[in-house]
Structures are given as C-alpha cells and as structure tokens.
Design an enzyme around this catalytic site. Structure first.
Site, PDB file in Angstrom:
ATOM      1  N   SER A  65       0.921  -1.107  -0.118  1.00  0.00           N
ATOM      2  CA  SER A  65      -0.133  -0.023   0.139  1.00  0.00           C
ATOM      3  C   SER A  65       0.829   1.260   0.129  1.00  0.00           C
ATOM      4  O   SER A  65       1.820   1.500  -0.862  1.00  0.00           O
ATOM      5  CB  SER A  65      -0.977  -0.018   1.344  1.00  0.00           C
ATOM      6  OG  SER A  65      -1.743   0.933   1.122  1.00  0.00           O
ATOM      7  N   SER A 501      -0.708   1.846  17.674  1.00  0.00           N
ATOM      8  CA  SER A 501      -0.695   1.671  16.345  1.00  0.00           C
ATOM      9  C   SER A 501      -0.989   0.145  15.925  1.00  0.00           C
ATOM     10  O   SER A 501      -0.388  -0.659  16.664  1.00  0.00           O
ATOM     11  CB  SER A 501       0.501   2.160  15.558  1.00  0.00           C
ATOM     12  OG  SER A 501       0.569   1.535  14.252  1.00  0.00           O
TER      13      SER A 501
HETATM   14  C1  16G Z   1      -4.184  -0.141   7.882  1.00  0.00           C
HETATM   15  C2  16G Z   1      -5.612   0.117   7.568  1.00  0.00           C
HETATM   16  C3  16G Z   1      -6.226   1.223   7.699  1.00  0.00           C
HETATM   17  C4  16G Z   1      -5.979   2.049   8.929  1.00  0.00           C
HETATM   18  C5  16G Z   1      -4.583   1.861   9.233  1.00  0.00           C
HETATM   19  C6  16G Z   1      -4.121   2.155  10.704  1.00  0.00           C
HETATM   20  C7  16G Z   1      -6.800  -1.598   5.947  1.00  0.00           C
HETATM   21  C8  16G Z   1      -7.017  -2.016   4.530  1.00  0.00           C
HETATM   22  N1  16G Z   1      -5.995  -0.600   6.374  1.00  0.00           N
HETATM   23  O1  16G Z   1      -3.713   0.789   6.717  1.00  0.00           O
HETATM   24  O2  16G Z   1      -7.859   1.171   7.486  1.00  0.00           O
HETATM   25  O3  16G Z   1      -6.394   3.482   9.074  1.00  0.00           O
HETATM   26  O4  16G Z   1      -3.803   0.632   9.146  1.00  0.00           O
HETATM   27  O5  16G Z   1      -2.770   2.163  10.984  1.00  0.00           O
HETATM   28  O6  16G Z   1      -7.668  -1.989   7.013  1.00  0.00           O
HETATM   29  P1  16G Z   1      -2.481   2.335  12.462  1.00  0.00           P
HETATM   30  O7  16G Z   1      -3.044   1.427  13.353  1.00  0.00           O
HETATM   31  O8  16G Z   1      -0.972   2.256  12.325  1.00  0.00           O
HETATM   32  O9  16G Z   1      -2.698   3.552  12.866  1.00  0.00           O
HETATM   33 MG    MG Z   2      -3.756   1.145   0.490  1.00  0.00          MG
END
Ligand code: 16G
Ligand code: MG
Length: 545
Positions: A65, A501
C-alpha cells in the site's frame, strides 16, 4: 500424502529465516520485501485451504500500500471480496511464524481445526502492485497454491480493490459483474457516464481533474481506464511512475499526513486535485485557493458529500431506507457534528481498520463508511438494492421519482462495494460534483474542519495501552485517561485520544481544538502524558513549535 511432500519440497525453495516473527496486522503482513518470500509461499498455502473450506475463490494481493517502495506485503481476500475472517488471520500468523521444520505440523493443525476436505478443488486469484519485489513475491504465492494442488489465476498488475472485485464477481457467478479488468472498467464507466448525463451545463473546466497516482498501480490503471470514460472526465495524471519513486513525497498518505500537495504536481488556484495511495484503495481531494492556501478534503468530507447526495435522492425517490455513516475516532469533530445535527443521519464510530467499518456499515440499508485517511465505500443491503431496482424499472413513475431512482441505481453500479476503491470513489465524487454543479470550494465549505494534530510516541511496549469505546478512551495504564480529560478541559472544542498503532511500533496521539495552536499544544501535552505513564523511550517527544 503427495501434496505434503510437494509442500515440503517447495518450502525449501522459500525458506523462513529462523527466528523471524511477523504478525498478520490490520491489513495483512507488511515489512521489508527481503523478509517476505516464505510468507508469500505460505499465504499461497493458506489461501488454498481457505478456498477448500469455503468452496469458493479466494484472493491474494501482493502490496504494501502506502509504505515505501522497499517494503512489501500481502492481503487475503474472502469470497465476497471482503477481508479475510479474524480466525484465519490468526492461522495466517501461526503459519507465517512456524519454523521451517514445523511447517507441515502447522499446516495440518489448520486442516484439522477447520476440517478441511483436501479433495475439494481450490481456486486462488493473485494480484500485485508495481513494486520491484512484487513479481518475485507473487510467484512465491503461486508456488504455494500449486504445492497444495490448487488452481490459480494470476491477474498480474491490478489495484487492491480490483482484485477484491474479481473475487466477488467470480463467487457470485457474474451477478456483481464480469471478473476481468475490462469488465470492471465497463461496469464503472458506464454507470459514471449515465450519472454524468444528469449534469446540466457542465463546462470543460468542471470535467477536469488532476490525479496524483503516487507513482503506483493506480496511475497505470487510470491510464488504462481513460478510453472507457468517453471524454466525460478529463484527467491530467501526475506521478504516473515514469520518473518518481512509489509513494515518495506523493500519494494520499503523504498529502493527508503532511497536509500539503504532493511534489510533481502543478496546481492552479481552485483546481480540483486528488491523490491515490500506493495500491489505490484510498483517495483524498484538495485544492489551493487564490491566496495559495492549501485545503484538504479527506475521507470525512467525502463521506459527507456522498451521504448528502444519497439522502437527497432517497427523499426524491420517496424511499424509506435507513442510511448511516460509519467513521472512526479520527473523524474530524466538525464532520460528526454536521452529519448528526444538520444532516440528521445516524453516525457510528468503530475501531480503526477497514474491516471494522465495513462490518458496521453492513447493519444498515445504506452504510457509507470512510476513514479520515480516505479509505471507504458505500454498502447497499440486498433489500435496498431490490427496492431501488424495482423503482427504477417502474414506468408509471413521475419524472422526479424516476430520475432519483435511476441515479441511485447508477450509484450502486459505480461503487465498488467490496472495499474502498480510489478509482470508483473518484468516479462517484466527480459525478456528484457535476450533477450538483458544485466546485471543490463549495464542497469544502459544507463544514469547516477543526484544526487537528497527530503525533507518535515511542514506548517500550505499546500493548500497555488498552482502549474502549471505539478507541476513544484509554482504560490502561492507570491515570492516563484522567490525565487526558484534564488536558482536554483546558481548550475550547477540544478532543484527544491515544491508541497503539496496528501497523507500527508506536502509540498514536490525536488532538483537535478550536485553533491550530491549541490542537498542537494539546497533542504535545497528551504525548508527554503517554510518555510518562506508558513507559516512553528514546527521549521525550518534542513540541512542534
Ligand atoms: C491499515 C488499515 C487502515 C488503517 C491503518 C491504521 C486496512 C485496509 N488498512 O492501513 O484502515 O487506518 O492501518 O494504521 O484496513 P495504524 O494502526 O498504524 O494507525
Ligand atoms: Mg492502501
């Protein structure tokens, strides 16, 4: 059994570095591409087992991604195009972390737990993004599928949402559309063109959009789609991958986090622009005004635009369907306030991560879900789709009702309901703006975002932070929530929360308040409280100004 011999033999070609432990995180495995060969092979195995248990086609997407080019990752796609179920996420982690000599045992454990019928046929669709490592890694997935005797179809370069779409089409016997990239463009673009025909007096200016492709797969696919748009949308494509590096100083994540335009894009005042992320499942819009000030329209603004449009259509069509917007704690307070108090739609808040929003949205006739970072889509229940369909086919209807029903029907067709999709969201947003004759400035003016700030804090173990109420309140460590409450009271219109996170080894801090200075100060003070109470490491977080 010969298939296990084959697995043993093939796994020797894709060995696991001893001691390496990786987790199937919020959106699959993600790390430096050099560490992923065995993961890919094993996810090929797992997808084959999943296919056998569900008697359906499963998807495996090779992508990291918005992460840097050097990283890669893998996401599994369940039969209806949704993310793989939580139980299988656990299996994925177990299989990924089994040492080389324990792999067969780990595999047999899953087969036993799920009572997998090994003679059942299996089919796996595989896709990949444009990263240099993706070709090699997707081959490892294909090797995993064939080692267990599964059939695979390699879609090659596709966006993540395109792969989700293919899986859904395949498992619904074409009811959702044709399981080809060409079929995807046809379905979406035909619906977009029909919607656009409802825009009166649409000027060439209105039809123009600048797209930042993040130097990734989204750029390739926008190019591929262009001829299907029949000039109803004129796209200027930037960061198309011909020169720049993937996600480097560009793309939806960069624009959202930095709150500034991507490099490599020329922006004239008032011009509508959008950015995709590296696998094209997120989109954000932006423009710069006549004074050169940058304005971001994130997932919250997109959700507001789409839900307003749908609500108006439901009223015109005389349809009594329940519409709701699903957000996370990151949604700007102004958006929630506007949706609840002005628009009078139901708003739900879930934990971060697309699967949580997706599930919550399924509870309504029409569920619009968006994360502030730009990932989102609209889900229509089967009953809602049928009602809309019936109305659209009813020839005795008066003009206004008929028009609304047809617009709803084409909205359903332009939307990729399997997962958030930058290309599909872009087409819907463009159609809505054209139909409403709205400029990006007018869209932005629907409500004004509260200034906000996000920070990260390094702690020795982020799991000491536990949250409740859709991550809006901390239940541990002791005293942290009280500290946050006290700090929030110092500022007007303020709100703050912290959460570990799911993708990085940090604690995230969010704060919003009436002014940018207050939001910055609050975020800083809350990050100090986290540092103090949750075992911060690596020096105290520094203030931003
Ligand atoms: C991932 C998730 C996204 C979320 C992010 C939070 C999917 C497809 N992607 O990229 O939705 O906003 O994680 O990241 O579910 P974090 O937990 O590091 O803040
Ligand atoms: Mg993506």
């Amino acid at each position: 059994m010969s298939e296990f011999q084959e697995v043993s033999k093939q796994s020797g070609v894709h060995p696991k570095p001893a001691g390496l432990v990786l987790q199937y995180g919020t959106a699959g495995f993600r790390t430096n591409a050099k560490l992923l060969d065995h993961i890919m092979f094993r996810m090929g195995l797992l997808a084959t087992l999943r296919s056998k248990t569900t008697k359906a086609t499963i998807g495996v997407m090779v992508t990291a991604s918005h992460n840097p080019e050097e990283d890669n990752g893998v996401k599994l796609v369940d039969p209806m195009g949704e993310m793989v179920s939580p139980t299988w996420e656990v299996y994925a982690t177990q299989l990924a972390n089994a040492e080389q000599e324990d792999l067969l045992a780990a595999l047999k454990d899953i087969i036993e737990k799920e009572a997998v019928n090994m003679s059942q046929e299996a089919k796996v669709f595989v896709g990949k993004d444009t990263r240099g490592s993706s070709a090699r890694l997707s081959q490892a997935v294909l090797d995993g599928v064939s080692a267990l005797g599964g059939h695979s179809k390699d879609y090659g370069l596709v966006t993540t949402p395109q792969l989700h779409y293919m899986v859904c089409c395949q498992n619904t016997q074409g009811k959702y559309g044709e399981a080809t990239v060409e079929g995807y463009y046809k379905k979406l673009c035909q619906a977009f063109i029909k919607l656009s025909k409802n825009a009166s007096n649409c000027t060439d200016d209105q039809k123009h959009l600048s797209v930042d492709g993040a130097n990734g797969i989204g750029a390739l696919k926008v190019r591929e789609m262009e001829s299907h748009l029949k000039k109803e949308l004129h796209i200027s494509l930037f960061n198309d991958g011909s020169e720049g590096k993937l996600n480097h100083q560009c793309g939806a994540d960069f624009v959202k986090v930095q709150q500034k335009p991507p490099t490599g894009m020329e922006i004239s005042p008032g011009e509508r622009c959008c950015s995709f992320d590296g696998d094209a499942d997120r989109i954000v819009y932006y423009y710069s005004d006549s004074e050169g000030t940058f304005h971001l329209l994130d997932g919250d603004k997109v959700a507001t635009l789409i839900s307003t449009f749908l609500k108006e259509l439901l009223t015109s069509a005389g349809l009594d369907l329940k519409i709701a917007v699903v957000q996370t704690a990151y949604a700007n307070g102004s958006s929630t306030n506007y949706l609840e108090n002005t628009m009078k739609v139901t708003v739900r808040c879930t934990k971060t991560g697309v699967k949580h929003l997706h599930h919550a949205a399924q509870e309504f006739d029409i569920g619009v879900y968006f994360e502030a970072n730009g990932h989102g889509t609209v889900l229509f229940s089967k009953a809602a789709e049928e009602k809309i369909q019936q109305l659209a086919e009813n020839s005795s209807l008066i003009d206004e009702k008929k028009r609304a029903a047809l617009l709803l029907q084409n909205t359903i067709n332009v939307i990729n309901q399997t997962v958030g999709d930058a290309i599909s969201d872009m087409l819907l947003i463009e159609a809505i703006l054209a139909i409403k004759g709205m400029t990006i400035h007018q869209w932005d003016a629907i409500y004004t975002d509260l200034p906000n700030r996000q920070l990260k804090v390094k702690v020795s173990d982020r799991r000491v932070i536990d949250t409740t109420d859709a991550e809006r309140r901390a239940v541990s460590p002791a005293g942290l929530q009280e500290a946050i409450d006290t700090l929030v009271k110092k500022y007007r219109k303020a709100r703050s929360f912290v959460r570990p996170s799911g993708t990085e080894d940090v604690v995230r801090v969010y704060a919003e308040a009436e002014t940018q200075d207050s939001a910055d100060d609050l975020a800083h003070e809350v990050s100090l409280a986290v540092y103090r109470l949750a075992g911060g490491v690596g020096g105290e977080p520094k203030p931003l100004h």
